[in-house]
Design a protein around this motif. Structure first.
Motif, mmCIF file in Angstrom:
data_model
loop_
_atom_site.group_PDB
_atom_site.id
_atom_site.type_symbol
_atom_site.label_atom_id
_atom_site.label_comp_id
_atom_site.label_asym_id
_atom_site.label_seq_id
_atom_site.Cartn_x
_atom_site.Cartn_y
_atom_site.Cartn_z
ATOM 1 N N VAL A 56 16.713 48.814 103.597
ATOM 2 C CA VAL A 56 16.416 48.187 105.280
ATOM 3 C C VAL A 56 14.888 48.574 105.240
ATOM 4 N N LEU A 85 21.271 44.558 100.519
ATOM 5 C CA LEU A 85 21.970 44.710 101.868
ATOM 6 C C LEU A 85 23.334 44.848 101.809
ATOM 7 N N VAL A 130 23.032 45.327 110.245
ATOM 8 C CA VAL A 130 22.872 45.015 108.532
ATOM 9 C C VAL A 130 23.267 43.702 108.334
#
Length: 866
Positions: A554, A402, A380
Motif C-alpha cells: 500500500v 494487494l 484495501v
C-alpha cells in the motif's frame, strides 16, 4: 525507629535495577515517582512535588501522573532526553496477599517509542546500532520498532567512515547504540538532532553474546539463508540491537523478523550538508515541511506512503531500469485522472497498517485498533478494485500483491462491538451473538436491571413511600434511599447503611443477595470479554507478517499515487533517464520556489551539462538575479528524476549521477568552534575528496568568507582541481568576475550570466540565465531595492568610484602581497570628499605661484559652499 514499609522496599529494589531511568511506579490510579526521580520529573513536567513519610528514610519527595494520561507525560520526558521504566501491577490488588506484585514491563527510550502521540506519522523513528571501524569495516543495523522495519548494511573501503556518517545523517536515528570503545571516535556533531547516544559494553556486541539473542529472535531457516548471517559485522550490529531491545521491551517482538540487507552504493549518496542546503525534507527556517521538496511532492493519503516517499527523496536510485519502471507507473497514473480520483478515497480510509501490526505484536492493540485494522482491510479491497486495469510492470505487481485478508475482516466483523471502549478491561468489546457465555452474562445484567426496577416499584407500593428509589455506588453497592420525612414508614427489615443530609440509605437481605449475583455476573462478563479479545488479538498476531507485506505494498502504491498527483497539479513532465553523461533541461523550474510564487510567475531556464564541451559552468551576475535558485533547480530536477518523479521542465534528459554535492550559504558552527569560512572550507574538502566524474556539484560564491585575494585564489584553485583531478559536472556561481577567464584556458568550462535590464538608476532582474559573463555586480542597485537610505547609496557610489579609480586602475588588482593599498577615509562628508579628490590630483609643480593661489582659493570656496 520505624522500618521501611514493604511497598517502599519493593520500590527501592526495582529502582536499583533501573538506575538510569525515571521509574513510574503503579499505585492505584497513578504512576508515582520518588526521591531524585520525583525532583527531576516535577521540574520537567511542571507538576506538583509532594512527599510521604519514608520511616527511617525521612520525608520522601514524591509526584505522580494519572495512569490514563501517562502517554502524554511519558512523551514529554522522552523529548527531554530521559529514559522511562514503566513498573506495573502484575496481579489483581483485590486478590493480592500483602504488597501487590509489581514489575517493570517496559523501558521506553528515544529509539523504542511506539505510542502514536510520541511519533510523527509520516516519519520513521529509528534505533541504530553500529560496530567495527578500521580495516574490518562497519556494521550498521537500524530498526523502527513502531513499524517493524529492520535494515542492515556492511560498509568498508577507504570512505567507509564518511559513508557511515552520511547514512546516519539520512536515517536520523532517535537513538544510537555504540560499544564503549566507539563512543568518542566518531564526529556525532555532523548528525541532525543530535541523537541520543547510548553507550553499551563492548561484550554486548561480541559474536558469542549475540548468537543466543539472534537465535531467540529469528527462525532457524532464516539464520541459515539470510545474507546478513554470513557477515560478522552485520551479525554483531543486529545482535547488539536486539539484545538492547530484549533488555528494554521485555516481550517478544514478532514484527521485527524481516531484515533488509542493503548497500548504500546502490543509491545516490547525499551528505548532511547537501540534505540541509537543498531543504529536501526539513526547512532551514523552522525545520518543518513547508518550503521543502517533500512539502511539494507529498500528496500521500496514508502514513505508510508518506514515510516511503520521504525515503525515496532521501535515497534516489542509480539504476536507470528501476528508475524508469517507477516513471512508467507514475506516467500511467498521471495520464488517467479519473483513476486518480478513484484511488484517493480508498487510500484515505487505510490506517497505518505497519504501526497497527506493531501494536498487535507488542500486545498493546485495543479493540479500536482492531476496528481500524478491519476498516483498512475493507479499504484495501476497494483499492484493489479501483487500481484494477493498471498495466505498467510495477503497478501491476503492486495491485496483484494487494491482499485484503478477507478472513480477518470476517473475524473482526463478527467478534467486535461497533463502539468499544478505549481500554480492554471494561467490557463492551464483544459483539452480540459471537459468544454464548458473553450473551448469557449480558442477559443476566439486563434482567438484573429489570429486577431492580421491579423491586423499586414493589417497595414503593408496600411501604407507601412514593419517593423511595433504588440506587448504586461503588462504595456501598446497591441501596434503597428514603428521605428523612418518610423515615417513620421504613419497615423493620431495612438495614441502615449510610446517612445523608436529607435521606437515609438502607439494604435488605434480598437486595444484597441479588447484588452479589449481578456484580459477580458483571465481573465474569468483563473477564470473559477480555479473554476473548486477547484470543482474537493472538489470531491477528499470527497474520502480522502478512499485514506487514500488505502495508509495504500500500505504501508503494500510495507514493506512486502522490507523485502522479504532483505531476498533474504542477504540470511536470516525464524525464528521460539514461546511463549516459548528459544532463539537458529545457525550461526547467525550481519546484519549491515555483509553488511559493504562484502560477506563471517563475521564469524557466535551460541547462546543459555533459562530459565534453560543458562540464563546468561559471555563473556570474548580481545578487538577487537568480543564480542560486538556478543551480538548486538543476540538482533538484536531477534528484527528482532519479527518485522516479516527473520534473518541473518542458523537457529533461538526465544522465544518472552517483552523488550530489552542495556548497551553498553561510553559517557558523559555533558549537563546533568553526567560523563561516571554516565550515565552507570543510564542505569544499568533502567535495574534492569524495566527488567522482559521475557526480554533480554546485558551489555558490566560494571564498567570500575571507579577504578578496585569498578568496579569489582559493576559488580558482578549487575550480582547477575539480576540472583536472575530479572531473565532476559543476555549477559554480561567483562574484569574482576574473574567474570567467578560465573559459579561455580550460576545456569544458563555459560562462553563463543572469540577464539584467537597466532603467536609469534602477535595474530589472530578468531571471534568465544565458551564455556570457557579467561585467558589473549591481550591488548598489540591490542595496537600493533593499531600502537603504539614499544618503548611504550616494556615499557608497563615491567610495566605489574612488576604489575603481585609485586602486584597480593603479595596478593593485594585479599586485602581490607586498603591494601598497590605499586606505579610504570612509566617513568624510561627500562634498568634502570631492574637494579632497581634486586636491589630491592637483599637479603643483606645473602651476605658477599665482595659479596655485587662485586654485587654492577656488577649492576653499567650494568647501565653504559644501
Amino acid at each position: 525507629m520505624a522500618a521501611v514499609t514493604p511497598m517502599m522496599e519493593q520500590y527501592l529494589r526495582i529502582k536499583e535495577e533501573h538506575p538510569d531511568a525515571i521509574l513510574l511506579f503503579h499505585l492505584g490510579d497513578f504512576y508515582e515517582m520518588f526521591f531524585d526521580d520525583a525532583l527531576l520529573a516535577s521540574r520537567l513536567l511542571e507538576i506538583t512535588l509532594t512527599g510521604r513519610d519514608g520511616g527511617p528514610l525521612g520525608r520522601v519527595p514524591m509526584c505522580g501522573i494519572p495512569v490514563h494520561a501517562a502517554e502524554g507525560y511519558i512523551a514529554r520526558l522522552i523529548e527531554k532526553g530521559q529514559r522511562v521504566a514503566v513498573c506495573d501491577q502484575v496481579e489483581d490488588p483485590k486478590t493480592a496477599k500483602g504488597v501487590v506484585r509489581r514489575a517493570v514491563t517496559r523501558v521506553i527510550t528515544p529509539g523504542t517509542v511506539i505510542e502514536g502521540n510520541l511519533l510523527d506519522e509520516k516519519a520513521n523513528s529509528f534505533l541504530a546500532a553500529l560496530v567495527g571501524g578500521g580495516e574490518e569495516g562497519w556494521g550498521l543495523a537500524v530498526a523502527d520498532v513502531s513499524t517493524g522495519e529492520v535494515n542492515t548494511a556492511f560498509l568498508d573501503g577507504p570512505r567507509a567512515e564518511a559513508t557511515l556518517i552520511d547514512e546516519l545523517s539520512r536515517l536520523a536515528p532517535r537513538e544510537i547504540l555504540v560499544p564503549d570503545e566507539l563512543a568518542s571516535r566518531l564526529d556525532w556533531s555532523a548528525l541532525p538532532g543530535p541523537p541520543a547516544l547510548t553507550v553499551r559494553p563492548g561484550e554486548s556486541f561480541a559474536l558469542p553474546a549475540v548468537a543466543d539473542v539472534l537465535r531467540a529472535q529469528f527462525p532457524r531457516e532464516e539464520l541459515e539463508r539470510a545474507a546478513w548471517a554470513r557477515q560478522p559485522a552485520m551479525i554483531r550490529a543486529l545482535g547488539g540491537l536486539f539484545a538492547y531491545l530484549a533488555a528494554t521491551q521485555l516481550r517478544p517482538l514478532a514484527h521485527l523478523r524481516r531484515v533488509r540487507v542493503y548497500t548504500p552504493g546502490r543509491y545516490m549518496v547525499l551528505d548532511a550538508a547537501t540534505r540541509r542546503n537543498l531543504e529536501l525534507t526539513r526547512s532551514l527556517v523552522d525545520g518543518g515541511r513547508r518550503g521543502t521538496l517533500l512539502g511539494v511532492l507529498d500528496y500521500t493519503e496514508t502514513a505508510m506512503g508518506g514515510r516511503l516517499l520521504r525515503g525515496w527523496i532521501e535515497q534516489p536510485l542509480l539504476d536507470p531500469e528501476l528508475i524508469n519502471e517507477r516513471l512508467q507507473a507514475v506516467g500511467e497514473l498521471a495520464a488517467d485522472t479519473l483513476r486518480l480520483d478513484a484511488l484517493r478515497p480508498a487510500l484515505s480510509r487505510i490506517y497505518d497498517l505497519e504501526r497497527l501490526a506493531a501494536r498487535v505484536a507488542y500486545g498493546t492493540a485495543n479493540a479500536r485498533d482492531m476496528l481500524a485494522l478491519k476498516a483498512s482491510l475493507e479499504a484495501v479491497a476497494a483499492l484493489r478494485e479501483a487500481a484494477g486495469g493498471l498495466s505498467s510492470a510495477l503497478a501491476l505487481r503492486l495491485v496483484e500483491a494487494l491482499d485484503p485478508c478477507p478472513e480477518l475482516i470476517g473475524l473482526l466483523g463478527r467478534a467486535l462491538a461497533d463502539e468499544p471502549p478505549v481500554t480492554i478491561r471494561e467490557g463492551g468489546l464483544i459483539r452480540e451473538g459471537y459468544d454464548a457465555e458473553v450473551d448469557r452474562l449480558r442477559r443476566l445484567g439486563r434482567e438484573g436491571k429489570d429486577w431492580l426496577l421491579a423491586l423499586e416499584a414493589e417497595e414503593r407500593e408496600r411501604t407507601g413511600i412514593r419517593s423511595l428509589k433504588v440506587g448504586y455506588n461503588r462504595v456501598f453497592g446497591y441501596y434503597i434511599e428514603v428521605t428523612k420525612s418518610n423515615l417513620h414508614l421504613v419497615p423493620p427489615e431495612y438495614q441502615r447503611r449510610q446517612t445523608l443530609a436529607n435521606a437515609e440509605r438502607f439494604v435488605t437481605p434480598a437486595l444484597k443477595e441479588y447484588e452479589e449475583q449481578i456484580v459477580h455476573a458483571r465481573e465474569r462478563l468483563v473477564e470473559c470479554e477480555y479473554r476473548l479479545f486477547v484470543e482474537i488479538r493472538e489470531r491477528v498476531l499470527a497474520e502480522v507478517p502478512r499485514l506487514q507485506r500488505l502495508g509495504t505494498t500500500v505504501a508503494r502504491l500510495d507514493a506512486l499515487y502522490a507523485l502522479a498527483v504532483a505531476a498533474v497539479r504542477h504540470g511536470y513532465t516525464a524525464p528521460r533517464v539514461t546511463a549516459g553523461g548528459r544532463i539537458f533541461i529545457r525550461e526547467g523550474r525550481h519546484p519549491v520556489v515555483e509553488q511559493a510564487l504562484g502560477p506563471g510567475a517563475f521564469v524557466p531556464n535551460d541547462a546543459l551539462l555533459d562530459d565534453d564541451g560543458q562540464r563546468m559552468l561559471i555563473i556570474t551576475g548580481p545578487n538577487m538575479a537568480g543564480k542560486s535558485t538556478y543551480m538548486r533547480q538543476v540538482v533538484l530536477i536531477v534528484l527528482m528524476a532519479q527518485m522516479g518523479s516527473f520534473v518541473p521542465a518542458a523537457e529533461a534528459e538526465i544522465g544518472v549521477v552517483d552523488r550530489i554535492f552542495t556548497r551553498i550559504g553561510a553559517s557558523d558552527d559555533l558549537a563546533g568552534g568553526a567560523s563561516t569560512f571554516m565550515v565552507e572550507m570543510r564542505e569544499c574538502r568533502t567535495i574534492v575528496e569524495q566527488a567522482t566524474p559521475h557526480s554533480l556539484v554546485i558551489m555558490d560564491e566560494v571564498g567570500r568568507g575571507t579577504a578578496t585575494f585569498d578568496g579569489m585564489s582559493l576559488a580558482r584553485a578549487l575550480l582547477e582541481y575539480i576540472h583536472e583531478r575530479v572531473g565532476a559536472k559543476t555549477l559554480f556561481s561567483t562574484h569574482y568576475h576574473e574567474l570567467t577567464a578560465l573559459e579561455d584556458s580550460l576545456q569544458g568550462v563555459m560562462n553563463y550570466t543572469t540577464r539584467v535590464a537597466e532603467d536609469g538608476q534602477n535595474v530589472i532582474f530578468l531571471r534568465k540565465v544565458v551564455p556570457g559573463r557579467a561585467n558589473r555586480s549591481y550591488g548598489l542597485h540591490v542595496a537600493r531595492l533593499a531600502g537603504l537610505p539614499e544618503e548611504v547609496i550616494g556615499r557608497a557610489a563615491v567610495i566605489l568610484a574612488t576604489l575603481e579609480r585609485e586602486q584597480w586602475s593603479s595596478g593593485v588588482k594585479e599586485a602581490g602581497p607586498g603591494a601598497r593599498v590605499t586606505q579610504l577615509q570612509m566617513f568624510i562628508p561627500e562634498g568634502e570628499q570631492v574637494v579632497l579628490e581634486e586636491l589630491r590630483r592637483l599637479k603643483v609643480d606645473e602651476l605658477t605661484p599665482l595659479q596655485a593661489l587662485n586654485r587654492l582659493d577656488e577649492l576653499q570656496r567650494k568647501l565653504k559652499e559644501k
